[in-house]
Design an enzyme around this catalytic site. Structure first.
Site, PDB file in Angstrom:
ATOM      1  N   LYS A  10      -7.367 -11.473   7.323  1.00  0.00           N
ATOM      2  CA  LYS A  10      -7.182 -10.932   8.735  1.00  0.00           C
ATOM      3  C   LYS A  10      -8.804  -9.479   9.082  1.00  0.00           C
ATOM      4  CE  LYS A  10      -4.268  -7.546   7.294  1.00  0.00           C
ATOM      5  NZ  LYS A  10      -5.111  -6.137   7.243  1.00  0.00           N
TER       6      LYS A  10
ATOM      7  N   ALA B 138     -17.242 -19.827  -7.570  1.00  0.00           N
ATOM      8  CA  ALA B 138     -16.485 -20.441  -6.122  1.00  0.00           C
ATOM      9  C   ALA B 138     -15.288 -20.660  -6.956  1.00  0.00           C
ATOM     10  CB  ALA B 138     -17.689 -21.549  -6.418  1.00  0.00           C
TER      11      ALA B 138
ATOM     12  N   GLU C 211      -7.034   1.915   1.907  1.00  0.00           N
ATOM     13  CA  GLU C 211      -7.138   1.776   0.817  1.00  0.00           C
ATOM     14  C   GLU C 211      -7.763   0.785   0.343  1.00  0.00           C
ATOM     15  OE1 GLU C 211      -4.943   4.015  -1.380  1.00  0.00           O
ATOM     16  OE2 GLU C 211      -5.943   2.088  -2.183  1.00  0.00           O
TER      17      GLU C 211
ATOM     18  N   ARG D  30       0.915 -14.967   1.181  1.00  0.00           N
ATOM     19  CA  ARG D  30      -0.094 -14.565   2.237  1.00  0.00           C
ATOM     20  C   ARG D  30      -0.795 -15.676   2.176  1.00  0.00           C
ATOM     21  NH1 ARG D  30       0.953  -8.066   4.050  1.00  0.00           N
ATOM     22  NH2 ARG D  30       0.924  -8.357   1.750  1.00  0.00           N
TER      23      ARG D  30
ATOM     24  N   PHE E 224     -17.439 -10.796  -8.415  1.00  0.00           N
ATOM     25  CA  PHE E 224     -17.354 -11.318  -7.082  1.00  0.00           C
ATOM     26  C   PHE E 224     -18.147 -12.904  -6.150  1.00  0.00           C
ATOM     27  CE2 PHE E 224     -14.049 -10.883  -3.454  1.00  0.00           C
ATOM     28  CZ  PHE E 224     -13.404 -10.284  -4.368  1.00  0.00           C
TER      29      PHE E 224
ATOM     30  N   VAL F 267       0.841  -1.066  -0.002  1.00  0.00           N
ATOM     31  CA  VAL F 267      -0.053  -0.535  -0.621  1.00  0.00           C
ATOM     32  C   VAL F 267       0.670   1.061  -0.122  1.00  0.00           C
ATOM     33  CG1 VAL F 267      -1.682   0.907   1.231  1.00  0.00           C
ATOM     34  CG2 VAL F 267      -1.992  -0.887   1.475  1.00  0.00           C
TER      35      VAL F 267
ATOM     36  N   CYS G 136      -5.300  -9.721   3.215  1.00  0.00           N
ATOM     37  CA  CYS G 136      -6.359  -8.624   3.527  1.00  0.00           C
ATOM     38  C   CYS G 136      -7.484  -9.339   3.799  1.00  0.00           C
ATOM     39  CB  CYS G 136      -6.714  -7.511   2.651  1.00  0.00           C
ATOM     40  SG  CYS G 136      -5.775  -6.346   2.326  1.00  0.00           S
TER      41      CYS G 136
ATOM     42  N   LYS H 196      -6.553  -3.589  -5.368  1.00  0.00           N
ATOM     43  CA  LYS H 196      -6.500  -4.616  -5.112  1.00  0.00           C
ATOM     44  C   LYS H 196      -4.926  -5.107  -5.167  1.00  0.00           C
ATOM     45  CE  LYS H 196     -10.013  -5.017  -8.027  1.00  0.00           C
ATOM     46  NZ  LYS H 196     -10.992  -3.519  -8.573  1.00  0.00           N
TER      47      LYS H 196
END
Ligand code: NAD
Length: 456
Positions: free
Chosen positions: A273, A262, A154, A338, A259, A11, A270, A157
């Site tokens: 968490k 599947a 922010e 991550r 979005f 970011v 992001c 993506k």
């Protein structure tokens, strides 16, 4: 304007580079000296389309600087963006130690008015804690300087970060009503003017609502994914095709097409968490977010769906079996590993005795690093090979398992794939292919929420 960015990660680096591109004089601070050195030598620590060119151009023009010098960073920017990490603490809450350390540094060195912007994703109420941290440092040295803490979450993506930053859907800014807050608002308005030329994209609100908006957005997106994943697993059982269902519901404008894919679970730095942190915030306020608890549980289970499908097909003991894995990054166009679903799959397959050949267009180095940490058993780690190309990975494999929907995997040479694989079996964790087409080409195809289809 003179801008300081504290934290030069995904970011911070994108924000700093893009603000410099618009003519601002940007100072990027990071405590990681190796990162700063790499940037100062013209390198770049992350893969992000278009970023390296912007960084190079603005370094050359003298508008973008990288440094580890905290005092100089505070002196530089009238606006100080805090863009450090907010990883999950042991209880799932956001760990604010880096945010508060950055705030203290500002309080320690500031000598005049500062606008302090929380760019990191931080729980509701964090601006108050940032304010208290700065105030504490000012009091400790008997200094009196005005400042205002603004929330400006922010929404970029990874993989499309530059594009998202330069052409945002919306800019959310939370300010308070004090005199300093009004001054901060004017500075933020000026800074973001170039982004609002075509039409107004800024949503002005109070600080807490701005902090909340970021979590609400990520929680909604994660919910859509887990919703579709749960329905996909049911579609597998009842013999329906989740892709047909997706089109069928997405055409309703109240639902929309975005979005609704599947797959084998969401990852990244992001969603996992932020969902956890919002759950934790709710618990701290005496409320349980039942939907989000389910979203998280469904996602954790979904990361095992490919491993389960492989075992259903090849048995629980995979000793002596070899698999190809295409895609390691948590999503395309990034090298970010991550919380990537591939990590769960690789650990599961080698843990059951299989050997694997892995390929990702950009995340290979990062994968080597994280898998060495994930897989404690040296013998199991020995069974992990990093391939030179997608086709190289297929050599002698019982099946290929697709985990990340990189464009390069979308139209492969099917004849060659069949030739290289030991058995023509595809586990498609991102539903890249049409089951019928795969069957027509002689593949046994296992998608997510699509009935298994084999044609002879
Ligand atoms: P990151 O881990 O890539 O980068 C954070 C950087 O901050 C590191 O380089 C670290 O060395 C540095 N840092 C830590 N403490 C510091 C300090 N006191 N002073 C200076 N530098 C310091 O993190 P990221 O992915 O860029 O995320 C940053 C924040 O933005 C997080 O809160 C995240 O949730 C949020 N966010 C991330 C994304 C994304 O796609 N990565 C998108 C939107 C929001």
């Amino acid at each position: 304007m003179k801008i300081t960015i504290i934290g030069t990660g995904y970011v911070g680096l994108v924000t700093g580079a893009c603000l410099a591109e618009l003519g601002n004089d940007v100072f990027c601070l990071d405590l990681d000296a190796s990162k700063v050195e790499l940037l100062n030598q013209g390198g770049i620590p992350i893969h992000e389309p278009g970023l390296i060119e912007i960084v190079a151009r603005n370094r050359a023009s003298g508008r973008l600087h990288f440094s580890t010098d905290i005092a100089a960073s505070v002196a530089h920017g009238d606006v100080q963006f805090i863009a450090v990490g907010t990883p999950p603490d042991e209880d799932g809450s956001a760990d604010l130690q880096y945010v508060l350390a950055a705030a203290k540094n500002i309080g320690k060195y500031m000598t005049g008015f500062k606008v302090v912007v929380d760019k990191s994703t931080v729980p509701v109420g964090t601006a108050d804690r940032v304010q208290a941290a700065i105030r504490g440092e000012l009091d400790a040295r008997g200094a009196e300087h005005a400042f205002s803490v603004v929330s400006n979450p922010e929404f970029l993506k990874e993989g499309a970060a530059v594009e998202d930053f330069m052409r945002p859907d919306r800019i959310v800014i939370g300010c308070d009503d004090s005199a300093s807050g009004q001054r901060a608002r004017a500075a933020m308005k000026l800074l973001y003017t170039p982004f609002n030329r075509n039409h107004e994209r800024t949503f002005w609100m109070d600080v807490r609502s701005a902090e909340f908006t970021k979590y609400a957005a990520n929680a909604m997106l994660a919910t859509r994914i887990s919703f579709m994943n749960e329905l996909a697993n049911l579609a597998d059982r009842v013999g329906a095709d989740i892709e047909a269902v997706r089109h069928g519901i997405g055409s309703d404008p109240r639902i929309g097409h975005s979005f609704l894919y599947a797959g084998c679970g969401y990852g990244g730095s992001c969603f996992p968490k932020d969902v956890q942190a919002l759950e934790r915030t709710a618990q701290d306020h005496g409320q349980n977010l039942l939907i989000l608890e389910a979203v998280e549980a469904v996602n954790n289970r979904q990361k095992h769906v490919l491993g389960k499908k492989v075992c259903d097909r090849f048995g629980q003991d995979l000793t002596g079996k070899h698999f190809a894995i295409w895609g390691l990054a948590f999503k395309p166009n990034t090298d970010d590993m991550r919380e990537a679903s591939s990590r769960v799959l690789v650990a599961e397959l080698v843990g059951r005795g299989a050997s694997v050949a892995l390929y990702d267009p950009v995340a290979m180095d990062e994968a080597k690093r994280v898998l060495a940490l994930d897989i404690a058993d040296a013998a199991a780690l020995e069974r992990v090979r990093f391939a030179q190309s997608p086709m190289d990975a297929l050599n002698g494999a019982e099946a290929v398992v697709i985990v990340t929907e990189w464009k390069a995997f979308r139209s492969p040479d099917l004849a060659k794939m069949k030739q290289l694989l030991k058995t023509p079996v595809i586990f498609d964790g991102r539903n890249l292919f049409e089951p019928g087409t795969m069957a027509d080409n002689g593949f046994e195809y296992h998608g997510i929420g699509r009935s298994v289809l084999t044609r002879t």
